[in-house]
Design a protein around this motif. Structure first.
Motif, mmCIF file in Angstrom:
data_model
loop_
_atom_site.group_PDB
_atom_site.id
_atom_site.type_symbol
_atom_site.label_atom_id
_atom_site.label_comp_id
_atom_site.label_asym_id
_atom_site.label_seq_id
_atom_site.Cartn_x
_atom_site.Cartn_y
_atom_site.Cartn_z
ATOM 1 N N CYS A 156 0.848 -1.222 -0.013
ATOM 2 C CA CYS A 156 0.130 -0.078 0.000
ATOM 3 C C CYS A 156 0.826 1.024 -0.015
ATOM 4 N N ASP A 157 0.215 2.491 -0.269
ATOM 5 C CA ASP A 157 0.817 3.660 0.061
ATOM 6 C C ASP A 157 0.546 4.286 1.256
ATOM 7 N N ASP A 158 1.179 5.513 1.709
ATOM 8 C CA ASP A 158 1.075 5.989 2.892
ATOM 9 C C ASP A 158 -0.401 6.303 3.153
ATOM 10 N N ALA A 159 -1.194 6.749 2.309
ATOM 11 C CA ALA A 159 -2.555 7.315 2.459
ATOM 12 C C ALA A 159 -3.272 5.980 2.969
ATOM 13 N N GLU A 160 -3.126 4.933 2.086
ATOM 14 C CA GLU A 160 -4.049 3.660 2.239
ATOM 15 C C GLU A 160 -3.533 3.046 3.748
ATOM 16 N N PRO A 186 12.235 14.134 10.671
ATOM 17 C CA PRO A 186 12.754 14.265 9.372
ATOM 18 C C PRO A 186 12.596 12.869 8.636
ATOM 19 N N ASN A 187 12.337 11.852 9.189
ATOM 20 C CA ASN A 187 12.055 10.638 8.589
ATOM 21 C C ASN A 187 10.714 10.680 8.287
ATOM 22 N N ARG A 188 10.461 10.444 6.939
ATOM 23 C CA ARG A 188 8.830 10.176 6.491
ATOM 24 C C ARG A 188 8.207 9.242 7.162
ATOM 25 N N TYR A 189 8.714 8.130 7.153
ATOM 26 C CA TYR A 189 8.089 6.874 7.764
ATOM 27 C C TYR A 189 7.689 6.959 9.057
ATOM 28 N N ALA A 190 8.691 7.518 9.794
ATOM 29 C CA ALA A 190 8.305 7.795 11.388
ATOM 30 C C ALA A 190 7.164 8.655 11.420
ATOM 31 N N ALA A 191 7.119 9.629 10.520
ATOM 32 C CA ALA A 191 5.930 10.662 10.770
ATOM 33 C C ALA A 191 4.578 9.810 10.255
#
Length: 285
Positions: free
Chosen positions: A176-180, A225-230
């Motif tokens: 999936c992507d982040d939104a999903e 700064p880390n996208r996935y942590a957010a």
């Protein structure tokens, strides 16, 4: 909200989703020896299951304080139960009544004279380590959503402390992507009993000696700064007040709530801490 004690008439549910993808074969140091992430997570999970049984044990036997699910996800977008017989949800009394395989862990400890000795400790192994293929996290969380929704919809659980969900992973979802991912996490967090919403805790474990980046972050620590942590922060629940004291003890007295139920680059020891806080902070009677 989040004030109901755990009793036999007001049990709760604890649901674990465990990443078994290929990257879980990477080595980490845990309890003074090298092992794979998958081995460490399986050992920690088995320890948690044993602790839940012991916390529910009374003079008249193991009381049904908890319903438990352990879901694995790996391979070619495969999602499956890791509990005996492939059952998705089992009471703690049923878990205790089974006969899981026994394994032996070698533990290193220091003698009074300063020398090192090894001790073999047997333990029940309901969950085996797995490390292969992809990371179908979104599909796993959909399965978790369905399990939690059915549990919350049961009239017997209408006033119970809501389910606690722990998602343990070392990487990003591959299905999936982040939104999903945010959407399915939101669906889980919207489920509720009269005592509160389902709590979703996302625990990202580190490889090697990667420094801790996030651990039960407060609002002041919520810029990454880390996208996935957010993304994981967004997918995780704010922790209710009942957990604040235990979280502050783990983080330090200067830590100020509210806290978010997530970690990023956590060590195996921090994984234990997060599972312990989530599973033992609620009062049992």
């Amino acid at each position: 909200m989040y004030t109901q004690s755990i009793t036999r008439t007001h049990r709760t549910a604890i649901i674990l989703a465990i990443d078994g993808s290929g990257s879980m074969a990477e080595k980490i140091r845990f309890r003074n020896r090298q092992m794979t992430k998958a081995e460490a997570v399986a050992t920690i999970t088995n320890g948690m299951l044993f602790e839940l049984i012991e916390r529910a044990r009374r003079s008249d036997g193991v009381r049904d304080y908890y319903d438990i699910a352990v879901i694995g996800y790996s391979g070619d977008d495969e999602v499956y139960s890791l509990l005996p017989g492939g059952r998705e949800l089992i009471s703690v009394a049923e878990l205790a009544a089974g006969e899981p395989p026994m394994k032996t862990e070698v533990v290193e400890y220091r003698l009074p004279d300063g020398s090192i000795s090894l001790r073999e400790i047997p333990y029940p192994a309901w969950v085996e380590p797995e490390a292969a293929g992809q990371t179908p996290m979104c599909e796993a969380l959909r399965r978790v959503r369905d399990i939690a929704a059915a549990w919350c919809a049961d009239p017997a659980h209408a006033e119970s402390f809501p389910p606690m969900v722990f998602n343990i992973t070392d990487g990003e979802a591959t299905d999936c992507d982040d939104a999903e991912l945010r959407a399915v996490a939101g669906q889980i967090k919207s489920l509720r009993t009269a005592d509160g919403n389902v709590l979703l805790v996302n625990i990202h474990i580190a490889a090697g000696d990667t420094p801790r980046t996030v651990f039960f972050p407060s609002v002041e620590e919520a810029s990454y700064p880390n996208r996935y942590a957010a993304v994981l922060y967004d997918c995780s629940s704010p922790m209710p007040e009942v957990f604040n004291e235990a979280i502050r003890e783990a983080k330090g007295p200067g830590a100020l709530p509210p806290f978010r139920g997530m970690s990023f680059n956590a060590s195996a020891e921090e994984l234990i801490t997060m599972l312990n806080i989530g599973s033992i902070s609620v009062k049992t009677e």
